[in-house]
Motif scaffolding. Structure first.
Motif, PDB file in Angstrom:
ATOM      1  N   ASN A 139       0.868  -1.180   0.000  1.00 31.78           N
ATOM      2  CA  ASN A 139       0.000   0.000   0.000  1.00 31.78           C
ATOM      3  C   ASN A 139       0.907   1.234   0.000  1.00 31.78           C
ATOM      4  O   ASN A 139       1.855   1.313   0.778  1.00 31.78           O
ATOM      5  N   HIS A 140       0.594   2.189  -0.866  1.00 28.78           N
ATOM      6  CA  HIS A 140       1.454   3.368  -1.003  1.00 28.78           C
ATOM      7  C   HIS A 140       0.947   4.577  -0.229  1.00 28.78           C
ATOM      8  O   HIS A 140       1.560   5.652  -0.287  1.00 28.78           O
ATOM      9  N   GLU A 141      -0.167   4.432   0.484  1.00 27.21           N
ATOM     10  CA  GLU A 141      -0.692   5.553   1.278  1.00 27.21           C
ATOM     11  C   GLU A 141       0.009   5.546   2.634  1.00 27.21           C
ATOM     12  O   GLU A 141      -0.299   4.718   3.494  1.00 27.21           O
ATOM     13  N   LEU A 142       0.941   6.459   2.826  1.00 27.63           N
ATOM     14  CA  LEU A 142       1.789   6.462   4.012  1.00 27.63           C
ATOM     15  C   LEU A 142       1.755   7.813   4.711  1.00 27.63           C
ATOM     16  O   LEU A 142       1.467   8.844   4.104  1.00 27.63           O
ATOM     17  N   LEU A 143       2.080   7.778   6.001  1.00 28.25           N
ATOM     18  CA  LEU A 143       2.399   8.996   6.745  1.00 28.25           C
ATOM     19  C   LEU A 143       3.904   9.016   6.893  1.00 28.25           C
ATOM     20  O   LEU A 143       4.475   8.222   7.638  1.00 28.25           O
ATOM     21  N   VAL A 144       4.580   9.914   6.155  1.00 27.37           N
ATOM     22  CA  VAL A 144       6.038   9.932   6.100  1.00 27.37           C
ATOM     23  C   VAL A 144       6.559  11.323   6.419  1.00 27.37           C
ATOM     24  O   VAL A 144       6.009  12.328   5.950  1.00 27.37           O
ATOM     25  N   LEU A 145       7.625  11.385   7.227  1.00 29.88           N
ATOM     26  CA  LEU A 145       8.296  12.642   7.556  1.00 29.88           C
ATOM     27  C   LEU A 145       9.804  12.412   7.573  1.00 29.88           C
ATOM     28  O   LEU A 145      10.262  11.277   7.765  1.00 29.88           O
ATOM     29  N   PRO A 146      10.587  13.489   7.425  1.00 26.95           N
ATOM     30  CA  PRO A 146      12.036  13.347   7.538  1.00 26.95           C
ATOM     31  C   PRO A 146      12.435  12.922   8.952  1.00 26.95           C
ATOM     32  O   PRO A 146      11.717  13.180   9.924  1.00 26.95           O
ATOM     33  N   ALA A 147      13.584  12.276   9.064  1.00 28.29           N
ATOM     34  CA  ALA A 147      14.036  11.766  10.362  1.00 28.29           C
ATOM     35  C   ALA A 147      14.289  12.869  11.372  1.00 28.29           C
ATOM     36  O   ALA A 147      14.267  12.629  12.585  1.00 28.29           O
ATOM     37  N   ASN A 148      14.527  14.100  10.908  1.00 26.78           N
ATOM     38  CA  ASN A 148      14.792  15.208  11.833  1.00 26.78           C
ATOM     39  C   ASN A 148      13.541  16.034  12.153  1.00 26.78           C
ATOM     40  O   ASN A 148      13.626  17.123  12.736  1.00 26.78           O
ATOM     41  N   ALA A 149      12.371  15.539  11.794  1.00 27.24           N
ATOM     42  CA  ALA A 149      11.120  16.275  12.021  1.00 27.24           C
ATOM     43  C   ALA A 149      10.789  16.336  13.511  1.00 27.24           C
ATOM     44  O   ALA A 149      11.233  15.503  14.309  1.00 27.24           O
ATOM     45  N   LYS A 150       9.984  17.325  13.876  1.00 28.81           N
ATOM     46  CA  LYS A 150       9.556  17.532  15.261  1.00 28.81           C
ATOM     47  C   LYS A 150       8.115  17.026  15.453  1.00 28.81           C
ATOM     48  O   LYS A 150       7.394  16.767  14.493  1.00 28.81           O
ATOM     49  N   VAL A 151       7.712  16.935  16.692  1.00 28.49           N
ATOM     50  CA  VAL A 151       6.370  16.475  17.017  1.00 28.49           C
ATOM     51  C   VAL A 151       5.312  17.371  16.393  1.00 28.49           C
ATOM     52  O   VAL A 151       4.277  16.888  15.907  1.00 28.49           O
ATOM     53  N   ARG A 152       5.549  18.677  16.394  1.00 28.63           N
ATOM     54  CA  ARG A 152       4.560  19.604  15.839  1.00 28.63           C
ATOM     55  C   ARG A 152       4.299  19.327  14.357  1.00 28.63           C
ATOM     56  O   ARG A 152       3.172  19.479  13.877  1.00 28.63           O
ATOM     57  N   GLU A 153       5.338  18.892  13.630  1.00 33.18           N
ATOM     58  CA  GLU A 153       5.154  18.558  12.220  1.00 33.18           C
ATOM     59  C   GLU A 153       4.334  17.272  12.075  1.00 33.18           C
ATOM     60  O   GLU A 153       3.540  17.127  11.141  1.00 33.18           O
ATOM     61  N   GLY A 154       4.529  16.354  13.000  1.00 33.35           N
ATOM     62  CA  GLY A 154       3.724  15.144  12.997  1.00 33.35           C
ATOM     63  C   GLY A 154       2.267  15.438  13.259  1.00 33.35           C
ATOM     64  O   GLY A 154       1.369  14.889  12.604  1.00 33.35           O
ATOM     65  N   LEU A 155       1.987  16.314  14.227  1.00 29.82           N
ATOM     66  CA  LEU A 155       0.610  16.689  14.529  1.00 29.82           C
ATOM     67  C   LEU A 155      -0.034  17.402  13.352  1.00 29.82           C
ATOM     68  O   LEU A 155      -1.225  17.218  13.067  1.00 29.82           O
ATOM     69  N   ARG A 156       0.761  18.231  12.676  1.00 28.41           N
ATOM     70  CA  ARG A 156       0.244  18.932  11.498  1.00 28.41           C
ATOM     71  C   ARG A 156      -0.109  17.925  10.401  1.00 28.41           C
ATOM     72  O   ARG A 156      -1.124  18.072   9.704  1.00 28.41           O
ATOM     73  N   LEU A 157       0.715  16.884  10.259  1.00 29.45           N
ATOM     74  CA  LEU A 157       0.450  15.853   9.255  1.00 29.45           C
ATOM     75  C   LEU A 157      -0.857  15.118   9.552  1.00 29.45           C
ATOM     76  O   LEU A 157      -1.622  14.778   8.651  1.00 29.45           O
ATOM     77  N   LEU A 158      -1.140  14.913  10.834  1.00 28.61           N
ATOM     78  CA  LEU A 158      -2.336  14.166  11.224  1.00 28.61           C
ATOM     79  C   LEU A 158      -3.620  14.969  11.005  1.00 28.61           C
ATOM     80  O   LEU A 158      -4.710  14.394  11.034  1.00 28.61           O
ATOM     81  N   ARG A 159      -3.505  16.272  10.825  1.00 28.10           N
ATOM     82  CA  ARG A 159      -4.701  17.080  10.578  1.00 28.10           C
ATOM     83  C   ARG A 159      -5.241  16.867   9.167  1.00 28.10           C
ATOM     84  O   ARG A 159      -6.379  17.223   8.870  1.00 28.10           O
ATOM     85  N   ARG A 160      -4.398  16.275   8.305  1.00 27.53           N
ATOM     86  CA  ARG A 160      -4.856  15.946   6.964  1.00 27.53           C
ATOM     87  C   ARG A 160      -5.624  14.623   7.020  1.00 27.53           C
ATOM     88  O   ARG A 160      -5.769  14.023   8.072  1.00 27.53           O
ATOM     89  N   GLU A 161      -6.067  14.175   5.868  1.00 25.24           N
ATOM     90  CA  GLU A 161      -6.791  12.905   5.831  1.00 25.24           C
ATOM     91  C   GLU A 161      -5.826  11.755   6.100  1.00 25.24           C
ATOM     92  O   GLU A 161      -4.834  11.569   5.385  1.00 25.24           O
ATOM     93  N   VAL A 162      -6.104  10.989   7.135  1.00 24.39           N
ATOM     94  CA  VAL A 162      -5.237   9.878   7.515  1.00 24.39           C
ATOM     95  C   VAL A 162      -5.721   8.614   6.801  1.00 24.39           C
ATOM     96  O   VAL A 162      -6.884   8.242   6.917  1.00 24.39           O
ATOM     97  N   PRO A 163      -4.826   7.941   6.065  1.00 24.35           N
ATOM     98  CA  PRO A 163      -5.236   6.704   5.368  1.00 24.35           C
ATOM     99  C   PRO A 163      -5.675   5.625   6.349  1.00 24.35           C
ATOM    100  O   PRO A 163      -5.332   5.647   7.535  1.00 24.35           O
ATOM    101  N   GLN A 164      -6.435   4.669   5.853  1.00 26.11           N
ATOM    102  CA  GLN A 164      -6.890   3.560   6.682  1.00 26.11           C
ATOM    103  C   GLN A 164      -5.702   2.750   7.181  1.00 26.11           C
ATOM    104  O   GLN A 164      -4.713   2.563   6.485  1.00 26.11           O
TER     105      GLN A 164
END
Length: 445
Positions: A139-164
């Motif tokens: 499955n190619h629907e992923l939540l991906v961030l750079p290894a140096n990302a912060k928690v706030r960037e992760g939370l921002r990513l989750l505000r988008r549509e999260v794949p099943q």
């Protein structure tokens, strides 16, 4: 609420719904695609085609994806070419991969043209792997961030549509190589300026795209995650295998094992043409005939004994049956263990000893029971002793054969689920007949 499948099958088979597309549409409107696929597979071909024709085109693709290959191909062949453009309107790479072996080349090309550029890339990448490897089914629907990302960037990513089935964020380095996995739940209790890399889960090993699909699917089921990342040989993240796909692949694997044990294809249609079904099943009937002749030849060696002691002929099926059942029980256990990777050279000796003990216990118990029955039936003490010893010997031999036959076939790269039962039956029949008739020759003549 969905109508029970047997009731709906009866309605369509008995023609109580009529041939009117509006009536068919109403009957299926509340059913999901898996239910409809199962219904179509359960109908005789003539009725199946009527229901298929009455279905709305926008649902046909999803239903085809859920069907087995053989019944699916009948519907594909019956669909006019001018309908495929609308059927393929919303197709994606995963759908096309599922249908790939069923579609003729012209329809594969048409479906490929219906994909957008990104889905075409996914399809090309997946076809680099055979369908026995994980990379074919990712499955190619992923939540991906750079290894140096912060928690706030992760939370921002989750505000988008999260794949099943996305319970984790995957971290990658600048080269796209997998660096770690962070469970989404950890973000909600962490400081927003904290590094995501500090929250990664330990001991999470990504799957390789070249791994065997059944073994990888079992890893997903046991991992405690909704999906596991999949990488190429260089460690680059290429997708994920989610729990739904893993469960479907495991179910298909076990269905294939069950059908193979009878020498059949798991995709065979309930209502496939008689000639095709007969052809598919003829091979193993022929193999079974050869093994039956082999067992009969061994019986023929004791023709004189059988002519003089008719009771032996009466009791022979009991000896063969007890050995066959005992052996098949062990065989089933070992085949499952091999499929799950639980049977190895390290535990083979212990496993063999355990099965020998089980065979010995059951052999003694049932040998005594059958010996007593034979004595009272034919009022012959020696006959009871002969069958008692033959049963004991055959059940123990069946236990040994049940262990060694699938293991040897597996080492020879032959599917033990496909041919193990035929070989085992031959072994237990021959051992049982030779033991019973041989002892009868020694003690009764």
């Amino acid at each position: 609420m969905a109508e029970p499948l047997p009731d709906l099958i009866e309605e369509f088979v008995n023609d109580s719904t009529g041939d009117d597309p509006a009536t068919i549409l109403m009957a299926l409107s509340q059913q999901d695609t898996v239910y409809i696929a199962s219904l179509l597979e359960s109908l005789p071909v003539e009725r199946r085609l009527v229901v298929w024709e009455g279905m709305p085109r926008e649902r046909k693709l999803a239903v085809l994806v859920e069907m087995r290959s053989d019944p699916r191909e009948i519907l594909i062949d019956a669909t006019p070419h001018n309908e495929w453009a609308s059927i393929f309107a919303d197709i994606d790479a995963e759908d096309l991969l599922e249908l790939l072996d069923s579609l003729p080349n012209k329809l594969v090309d048409l479906a490929y043209q219906a994909l957008d550029s990104q889905e075409r890339k996914y399809f090309r990448d997946a076809t680099q792997f055979p369908d026995s490897q994980v990379g074919h089914w990712i499955n190619h629907e992923l939540l991906v961030l750079p290894a140096n990302a912060k928690v706030r960037e992760g939370l921002r990513l989750l505000r988008r549509e999260v794949p099943q089935h996305c319970d984790s964020i995957y971290l990658v380095n600048r080269s796209g190589q997998f660096s770690g996995l962070v469970k989404v739940t950890r973000l909600f209790v962490a400081h927003e300026h904290a590094s995501l890399f500090e929250l990664t889960e330990e001991a999470v090993t990504p799957l390789l795209g070249t791994e065997d699909v059944s073994g990888a699917s079992l890893q997903v089921q046991r991992s405690g995650f909704s999906a596991l990342p999949v990488t190429d040989e260089a460690g680059k993240l290429i997708g994920r295998l989610d729990i739904t796909s893993a469960s479907e692949l495991i179910n298909e694997f076990y269905e294939r094992q069950v059908m193979a044990s009878a020498g059949m294809d798991e995709d065979e249609d309930l209502f496939s043409p008689v000639a095709k079904s007969a052809r598919n099943r003829a091979l193993w009937l022929g193999i079974n005939l050869l093994t039956a002749f082999l067992a009969s030849w061994f019986i023929g060696l004791f023709e004189a004994t059988l002519q003089q002691v008719v009771a032996l002929a009466v009791l022979m099926p009991v000896v063969a049956s007890m050995g066959g059942i005992a052996g098949s029980q062990t065989l089933t256990l070992i085949v499952r263990g091999l499929a799950l990777g639980q049977v190895t050279p390290a535990n083979m000796r212990a496993l063999m000893l355990k099965e020998l003990k089980v065979g010995g216990v059951n052999g003694v118990i049932w040998a005594l029971v059958i010996g007593v029955v034979a004595y009272f039936w034919f009022t012959d003490v020696m006959l009871g002793i002969v069958i008692c010893l033959a049963i004991l010997f055959n059940i123990v031999a069946a236990a040994l054969a049940g262990v060694f036959v699938p293991v040897i076939l597996d080492k020879l790269k032959i599917d033990p689920a496909l041919s193990g039962s035929v070989i085992l039956t031959t072994v237990t029949d021959i051992v049982g007949f030779v033991a019973f008739l041989g002892l009868g020759t020694l003690f009764l003549l």
